[in-house]
Design a protein around this motif. Sequence first.
Motif, mmCIF file in Angstrom:
data_model
loop_
_atom_site.group_PDB
_atom_site.id
_atom_site.type_symbol
_atom_site.label_atom_id
_atom_site.label_comp_id
_atom_site.label_asym_id
_atom_site.label_seq_id
_atom_site.Cartn_x
_atom_site.Cartn_y
_atom_site.Cartn_z
ATOM 1 N N CYS A 60 0.804 -1.215 0.000
ATOM 2 C CA CYS A 60 0.000 0.000 0.000
ATOM 3 C C CYS A 60 0.840 1.269 0.000
ATOM 4 N N PHE A 71 2.774 2.237 -2.247
ATOM 5 C CA PHE A 71 3.151 2.645 -3.603
ATOM 6 C C PHE A 71 3.089 4.160 -3.766
ATOM 7 N N VAL A 72 1.986 4.752 -3.336
ATOM 8 C CA VAL A 72 1.873 6.210 -3.327
ATOM 9 C C VAL A 72 1.407 6.613 -1.936
ATOM 10 N N THR A 80 5.894 8.943 -4.482
ATOM 11 C CA THR A 80 5.768 7.579 -4.992
ATOM 12 C C THR A 80 6.924 6.722 -4.494
ATOM 13 N N SER A 111 -2.242 6.335 2.773
ATOM 14 C CA SER A 111 -1.867 5.449 1.682
ATOM 15 C C SER A 111 -2.858 5.714 0.558
ATOM 16 N N THR A 112 -2.398 6.471 -0.429
ATOM 17 C CA THR A 112 -3.279 6.787 -1.549
ATOM 18 C C THR A 112 -3.662 5.523 -2.309
ATOM 19 N N TRP A 113 -2.704 4.606 -2.413
ATOM 20 C CA TRP A 113 -2.926 3.379 -3.186
ATOM 21 C C TRP A 113 -4.032 2.528 -2.585
ATOM 22 N N CYS A 114 -4.090 2.482 -1.260
ATOM 23 C CA CYS A 114 -5.078 1.659 -0.563
ATOM 24 C C CYS A 114 -6.158 2.494 0.126
#
Length: 113
Positions: free
Chosen positions: A30, A32-33, A52, A97-100
């Motif tokens: 999570c 990633f970003v 990132t 966590s932007t990704w999650c």
Amino acid sequence: QVQLVESGGGLVQAGGSLRLSCAVSGRTGCMFVMGWYRQAPGKERELVASITTGGTTTYADSVKGRFTISRDNAKNTLSLQMNSLKPEDTAVYYCRSTWCNSWGQGTQVTVSS
């Protein structure tokens, strides 16, 4: 699932510095970003900075040149170095966590004039 725990907030005088940290556990994919957001009383939550896995960063115009976002992928941590703080930086700061789409509980930053 991912857990995000912020630390490092506090009270500081205008012109001072603080460093926020966010410890990430669980699904480290999570990360990633990742981003730092803030919410001042009576205002909407806003993006402060993001980064990132590869280190590409973005900043809100209001903090460019004063704040620096960084990450340690080996230690699963995210940081925000805040310099030349202003009273208008006063807010609750959140790690995300932007990704999650997961959020930490927030840490209060108060800048006195």
